[in-house]
Design an enzyme around this catalytic site. Structure first.
Site, PDB file in Angstrom:
ATOM      1  N   HIS A 106      12.242  34.535 -24.311  1.00 59.04           N
ATOM      2  CA  HIS A 106      13.205  35.552 -24.735  1.00 59.04           C
ATOM      3  C   HIS A 106      12.729  36.326 -25.971  1.00 59.04           C
ATOM      4  CE1 HIS A 106      14.883  32.289 -27.417  1.00 59.04           C
ATOM      5  NE2 HIS A 106      15.067  33.325 -28.217  1.00 59.04           N
ATOM      6  N   ASP A 136      12.212  29.422 -20.329  1.00 59.92           N
ATOM      7  CA  ASP A 136      12.251  30.138 -21.602  1.00 59.92           C
ATOM      8  C   ASP A 136      11.020  29.812 -22.445  1.00 59.92           C
ATOM      9  OD1 ASP A 136      13.153  31.940 -23.463  1.00 59.92           O
ATOM     10  OD2 ASP A 136      14.524  30.541 -24.448  1.00 59.92           O
ATOM     11  N   GLY A 210      15.294  34.232 -35.382  1.00 58.42           N
ATOM     12  CA  GLY A 210      13.919  34.403 -35.846  1.00 58.42           C
ATOM     13  C   GLY A 210      13.138  33.108 -35.796  1.00 58.42           C
ATOM     14  N   ASN A 211      13.865  31.963 -35.789  1.00 56.67           N
ATOM     15  CA  ASN A 211      13.216  30.658 -35.629  1.00 56.67           C
ATOM     16  C   ASN A 211      12.772  30.408 -34.194  1.00 56.67           C
ATOM     17  OD1 ASN A 211      15.021  29.460 -38.245  1.00 56.67           O
ATOM     18  ND2 ASN A 211      12.994  28.589 -37.940  1.00 56.67           N
ATOM     19  N   SER A 212      13.309  31.178 -33.244  1.00 57.26           N
ATOM     20  CA  SER A 212      12.982  30.957 -31.834  1.00 57.26           C
ATOM     21  C   SER A 212      11.479  30.972 -31.619  1.00 57.26           C
ATOM     22  CB  SER A 212      13.617  32.051 -30.964  1.00 57.26           C
ATOM     23  OG  SER A 212      15.006  31.918 -30.937  1.00 57.26           O
ATOM     24  N   THR A 228      14.576  26.701 -30.037  1.00 61.33           N
ATOM     25  CA  THR A 228      14.957  27.665 -29.003  1.00 61.33           C
ATOM     26  C   THR A 228      16.328  28.278 -29.189  1.00 61.33           C
ATOM     27  OG1 THR A 228      13.543  26.597 -27.377  1.00 61.33           O
ATOM     28  CG2 THR A 228      15.361  27.897 -26.513  1.00 61.33           C
ATOM     29  N   ALA A 229      17.321  27.484 -29.562  1.00 57.11           N
ATOM     30  CA  ALA A 229      18.696  27.992 -29.558  1.00 57.11           C
ATOM     31  C   ALA A 229      19.517  27.300 -30.630  1.00 57.11           C
ATOM     32  CB  ALA A 229      19.344  27.762 -28.190  1.00 57.11           C
ATOM     33  N   ILE A 230      20.619  27.954 -30.998  1.00 50.87           N
ATOM     34  CA  ILE A 230      21.576  27.380 -31.928  1.00 50.87           C
ATOM     35  C   ILE A 230      22.977  27.532 -31.353  1.00 50.87           C
ATOM     36  CG2 ILE A 230      20.176  27.802 -33.980  1.00 50.87           C
ATOM     37  CD1 ILE A 230      21.962  30.215 -34.587  1.00 50.87           C
ATOM     38  N   GLY A 269      13.485  18.831  -1.988  1.00 53.91           N
ATOM     39  CA  GLY A 269      14.352  19.075  -0.844  1.00 53.91           C
ATOM     40  C   GLY A 269      15.672  18.341  -0.908  1.00 53.91           C
TER      41      GLY A 269
END
Length: 465
Positions: A106, A136, A210-212, A228-230, A269
């Protein structure tokens, strides 16, 4: 006390007294002196491996007068549009001294121009080697032009435990490289982040925009996760951050180094649901965890291994499976071509089976076609479904028929409300079994259309003039 203090000092100052066993490295501070120890040596070791990533893209803004008959009288159908540059800021981690960098997808999604800045200020143009929206993750490459790069060693995220000390290094808010500390507060978190692949390390180390793409580092200076996320209502850190585990990063890096055009996940499957507390007792389980098998594709790897609907997968190669996302993570990190051991519960009785991980087969040729002309599907890219395409579109493995892969913005198909992953079942009384059959029906150019589609398991009928 002296031995314990010396061990703690050695840990804080870059293991200066020699390598420590994992049991010795994990200690609770017991004195004021131990609380005054510094992470500075560890930061000096790790910080040069973390970079800033700048991604720019040109975005076209449609004129506010578009569609106005008066203005179109003067400008014609081509209304003057505005183009502007949008910039995104993130972080990355050098994982190979030759110039490979791992970051979040992202951060660079849709970018026309990507630049990477080292901690010492040197800047380089970067190209995308491999990216995957679902994970991601993205791997970038730069030419260091003789500058020596410091690669960060990648650790084993399966050894991470709740309570372990970690550092988060990145470039929050564009203020420059920043280091925060915290602990691992949870493992195997799901349903967070940009991608659909949900298996995260949770930390209370401060992570902000910005840490991403930045590094989550353990006390050995190893990369254990990609921040990645907060979770935040204000947009700032409130102590709940998430990182993609390093073991998934390793698999992704290996695919990039192998020159693969895309990242391929194992296909077994079968479809799964989480085990709820209401289900657990009925399934003979003591706790509500695992992946409940809801459907098995005949002739697929799971069917051949003997997996059946109603069974619950509890572990993969000895690693617990908390939910279906955890199962996907364990299978992906095991890798294509490997054989894994699944711990199965069937009405409370546990057993083990072996399952070979394969690539999803393309049982039906894809035969992609971009529909145009005067019809409801104009602007839609359609294809024949197979297990391989179903996997890439995040659809059930048994899905069949003709599926809409993409829709052009502003096209008739978009205006009529069709969506990617819609399966076209019937058009004007003709069952649609292939893209060829769809085009044959469209060429008849009737004045009235009766369309039936399937969306997320629900049948929808439309009547269009």
């Amino acid at each position: 006390m002296v031995i314990r203090l010396l061990s703690a000092l050695g840990l804080a100052f870059g293991l200066a007294i020699g390598p420590l066993h994992a049991e010795e490295a994990k200690m609770v501070p017991e004195s004021r002196l131990e609380m005054q120890l510094s992470f500075a040596p560890l930061v000096r070791q790790s910080a040069p491996s973390v970079v800033n990533v700048y991604a720019d893209k040109q975005v076209s803004r449609q004129s506010m007068f578009s569609g106005d008959p008066f203005f179109e009288e003067f400008f014609g159908q081509q209304m003057p549009n505005r183009s502007e540059k949008q910039s995104s800021l993130g972080s990355g981690v050098i994982i190979d001294a030759k110039g490979l960098i791992i970051t979040n997808n992202h951060v660079i999604a849709g970018a026309d121009d990507i630049k990477v800045a080292l901690s010492d200020g040197h800047e380089f143009a970067a190209r995308i080697v491999l990216k995957d929206e679902r994970l991601d993750l993205a791997v970038l490459s730069i030419d260091p032009r003789g500058i020596e790069l410091t690669a960060m060693p990648v650790g084993d995220s399966d050894h991470v435990e709740v309570g372990d000390l970690v550092l988060a290094i990145g470039n929050p808010f564009g203020v420059g490289q920043t280091v925060t500390s915290g602990i691992v507060s949870a493992l195997a978190r799901n349903k967070v982040g940009e991608g659909d692949f949900s298996f995260f390390i949770q930390t209370d180390a401060s992570i902000n925009p910005g840490n991403s793409g930045g590094a989550l580092v353990n006390m050995k200076g190893e990369l254990v996760g990609i921040n990645t996320a907060i979770v935040s209502r204000s947009g700032g850190s409130i102590g709940i951050g998430f990182a993609i585990p390093a073991n998934l990063v390793k698999v992704f890096i290996a695919a990039a180094e192998g020159g693969q055009p895309g990242f391929t996940r194992p296909y077994i499957g079968a479809s799964f649901d989480p085990v709820t507390s209401d289900m657990a007792e009925a399934l003979g389980l003591k706790v509500a965890r695992g992946a409940l098998v809801t459907r098995v594709v005949e002739g697929g790897p799971a069917d051949k291994a003997g997996l059946r609907s109603g069974e619950v997968i509890l572990a993969v190669n000895g690693h617990p499976v908390e939910h279906p996302d955890a199962l996907g993570y364990r299978l992906t990190t095991a890798g294509l071509g490997s054989t894994v051991t699944l711990l199965i519960s069937n009405n409370g009785k546990e057993s083990e089976i072996s399952l070979t991980l394969e690539q999803a087969p393309e049982t039906t040729p894809k035969d992609e076609r971009l529909i145009d002309g005067r019809n409801p599907f104009a602007g839609a890219l359609v294809a024949n479904l197979s297990p391989r395409l179903a996997e890439s579109l995040q659809m059930p493995p048994e899905a069949q028929g003709v599926v809409i892969e993409e829709i052009s913005r502003g096209s008739p198909a978009a205006r009529l409300g069709f969506e990617p992953r819609d399966i076209i079942i019937n058009v004007n009384g003709t069952a649609i079994a292939s893209t060829e059959a769809l085009e044959e029906v469209i060429q008849q150019d009737p004045s009235f259309w009766r369309v039936e589609i399937e969306r997320d398991g629900q049948r929808i009928r439309q009547f269009i003039r």
